[in-house]
Design an enzyme around this catalytic site. Sequence first.
Site, PDB file in Angstrom:
ATOM      1  CD  GLU A 125      -2.883  -1.178   2.327  1.00 14.21           C
ATOM      2  OE1 GLU A 125      -3.362  -0.134   2.774  1.00 14.21           O
ATOM      3  OE2 GLU A 125      -3.091  -2.293   2.835  1.00 14.21           O
ATOM      4  CG  HIS A 248      -8.511   5.969   1.877  1.00 14.35           C
ATOM      5  ND1 HIS A 248      -8.516   5.776   0.519  1.00 14.35           N
ATOM      6  CD2 HIS A 248      -7.946   4.864   2.418  1.00 14.35           C
ATOM      7  CE1 HIS A 248      -7.970   4.587   0.251  1.00 14.35           C
ATOM      8  NE2 HIS A 248      -7.611   4.021   1.392  1.00 14.35           N
ATOM      9  NE  ARG A 298      -4.101   5.618   3.205  1.00 13.06           N
ATOM     10  CZ  ARG A 298      -4.609   4.670   3.966  1.00 13.06           C
ATOM     11  NH1 ARG A 298      -5.219   4.980   5.082  1.00 13.06           N
ATOM     12  NH2 ARG A 298      -4.514   3.406   3.621  1.00 13.06           N
ATOM     13  CG  HIS A 359      -9.448   6.333   5.891  1.00 13.37           C
ATOM     14  ND1 HIS A 359     -10.449   5.409   5.675  1.00 13.37           N
ATOM     15  CD2 HIS A 359      -8.302   5.618   6.043  1.00 13.37           C
ATOM     16  CE1 HIS A 359      -9.922   4.180   5.697  1.00 13.37           C
ATOM     17  NE2 HIS A 359      -8.625   4.275   5.939  1.00 13.37           N
ATOM     18  NE  ARG A 394      -4.052   4.923   9.519  1.00  4.54           N
ATOM     19  CZ  ARG A 394      -4.631   4.003   8.749  1.00  4.54           C
ATOM     20  NH1 ARG A 394      -4.383   2.728   8.933  1.00  4.54           N
ATOM     21  NH2 ARG A 394      -5.487   4.357   7.819  1.00  4.54           N
TER      22      ARG A 394
HETATM   23  C1  SIN Z   1      -7.134   0.625   2.590  1.00  2.05           C
HETATM   24  O1  SIN Z   1      -7.375  -0.564   2.383  1.00  2.05           O
HETATM   25  O2  SIN Z   1      -6.785   1.403   1.692  1.00  2.05           O
HETATM   26  C2  SIN Z   1      -7.266   1.167   3.973  1.00  2.05           C
HETATM   27  C3  SIN Z   1      -6.231   0.609   4.817  1.00  2.05           C
HETATM   28  C4  SIN Z   1      -5.898   1.550   5.918  1.00  2.05           C
HETATM   29  O3  SIN Z   1      -6.561   2.557   6.096  1.00  2.05           O
HETATM   30  O4  SIN Z   1      -4.907   1.278   6.603  1.00  2.05           O
END
Ligand code: SIN
Length: 549
Positions: A125, A248, A298, A359, A394
Site C-alpha cells: 500500500e 483516504h 496518503r 478516513h 499514518r
Molecule cells: C485501505 O485498504 O486502503 C485502507 C487501509 C488503511 O486505512 O490502513
Amino acid sequence: MSTKEVLNFDHIVVGSGLAGLFTALQLSKLGSVAVITKRSVDEANTKYAQGGIACVMDTKQDSFDEHLRDTMVAGDHLCKENIVKTIVENGPAAIKELIDLGAHFTTRGEMGHQQDVGDFDLGREGGHTQRRVLHSGDITGEEVEKILIKACRANPNIKIFEYHIAIDLITSGRLGWMGEDCVLGTYVLDIRHNIVKTVTSMSITIATGGTGKVYLYTSNPDIASGDGIAMCSRAHVPIANMEFLQFHPTILYHPKVKSFLISEAVRGEGAILKRLDAKGNLVEFMDQYHKMASLAPRDIVARAIDNELKRIGQPCAFLDIRHKKEEFLKRRFPNIFGKCLEVGINMAKDPIPVVPAAHYCCGGVKTDINGFTGLAGLYAVGEVASTGLHGANRLASNSLLEALVIAKFAAKDIKSKMKKFSDERPSGKIPTWRSGNATNSDELVVIAHNWDEIRRFMWDYVGIFRTNKRLERAKNRIKNIRSEIEKYYWDFLITPDLVELRNIATVAEIIIDSAMSRKESRGLHFNADYPQREPKMDYVDTIIQEPYT
Ligand code: SIN
C-alpha cells in the site's frame, strides 16, 4: 427515565472493534469484563478495513528497520521512534495470537502461486517500500472482527452490552473526592430500554475508534463520532495531535454508493491514479508530485488529487487497473470488484471514479506504550489513542497492528497495577445519573441542524487544504454551536443523537484548536499560510490539556 441501575465489573471496555475485543479477551484472564458498544457488536470501523495488517512476517524479504523507516517517512518524522520500533517488533507475536484464535489470511497458494503454498500473500500500500500487508482477500477487517466476536461470545468472563452508549466517565476528581484522581466507571445509556445505567470497574479501556463523522464526506461508518476522545477530554485527560486527520485518497465516487473504500491495495497491485485532461483523455498525474507516484504516502496523494480536481474543475479522479486480468482482480479484490460491478463499473474494463474522504484520526487520547492515559485506571487503545506511532500521517495498515500490540501491553500493565488501583481507590457511593428537569422537546430539529452544519464547515474549512482564515471561521462557528449545545444539553432527555452531537462538536473544536496551534505545514496538516518544511527529526506534539467540557 430510570437511572438507578448499577452494575459492577472488574474491567470495562468501551467499543467493539478489533482494539476493544482483543483487549477484552486479554482482560478476561484477569476478571470480569463488560464490553459496551453503541450498536450491534460488529458495527465498528474494523469491519470496513479492507487492506489488512502491516507486519514483517519474513525477515529474509523484509526487515523491522525498513518497516520502521517507512512509518517514520510517512509520518513526516513526527512518529516516536521507540514506539514505532516496539510496535513493529512485537507485531508477529500478536498476529500469531490472532491466527491461533482462527483468523485466516490469504496465502500465496490461494492466489494461484504454485510455489510457497502456505506462505502469506503480502500486499502493498501507499508509503510501503515492501510487500508486507497481511490480508484476507479484501475484507480483512470483517474476517478479524468475526473471529474476535466468536471468541468473546464464547468467553464466560466477557459480557457484551450492545446498543449501550457510554455518556461520560465517572472519575473521583469530577465527583470532588479527595486523593489522586482515578476512573471509577461510566454512565451508559441503554438505548433500547431508555435507562441510564451506572457501570463501575477498576479499569476502563476506551476503544471507541475514530472521528470520521466530524466531516461531511468520510469512509467511516456512522458510529465514528469521536465519543472516546470527547469523554476523555471532559475527564481532564490530554488529547494529542488532532490536527492530523487522514483523508483516504480513493473513496468510490458514485451517487448510489455511500462511503465505499477502494483499498490502497488496488494501487499496490498496479492501479494508476489518473484525471481527465482538456481533451477528455485520462492522464497520470501523481508522477509530478512524488517519486513513488500513485503509491506515495496518503497525505501526499490526497492533497495532489484535491489540488488537481480544484485546478481542472472536475468532480473526481480515476483509478485505472484495466491492465490486470479480470480473473486476478476478482480473486484478489472480490468485495471491491463486486461492489463496483453492482453500479456498472467493471474494474477490468472501466476506470474507477474516486474522491478523497475523511478516513483516520492520527491523533487522539494521549497514551504511553501501554495505552495508559495517566489517569489511574484509564486506558485507550486503537484509533482513539495517540501513542506516537502515526506521527503526522499514518502509514497504511499500521493501525490494526498497533491495536493488537497495545491491547496486549495494556492488559499486562493493568494486571501489574490492579492491586494499586484497588488499594488507592477512594471509597464512597457513586451517584447515579441525574437527568434533572430534562423533558422531551419538540426542538429536536436543532440536533440535526447542528450536526449537518459542523460536518459541512469542517469539510470546507478544516479539510485537506487549510488557511489561517478558514480555521478562524471554523473556530467562530464551533464556539457558537458548542455554547448552544451546552445550553440545551441538560434540558433534553438524553438520546444517542444528543450524546453523539455533543461529542462531535467537542472533537471538532479540538481539531480546530490543534490545527490553529501548529504553525507549520506537516504531514496531513497543510496550512497554505505556512511554507512546506524540509523533513527533520524533531518531535513536537500538539497537546490539548484543558478539558473541553
Ligand atoms: C485501505 O485498504 O486502503 C485502507 C487501509 C488503511 O486505512 O490502513
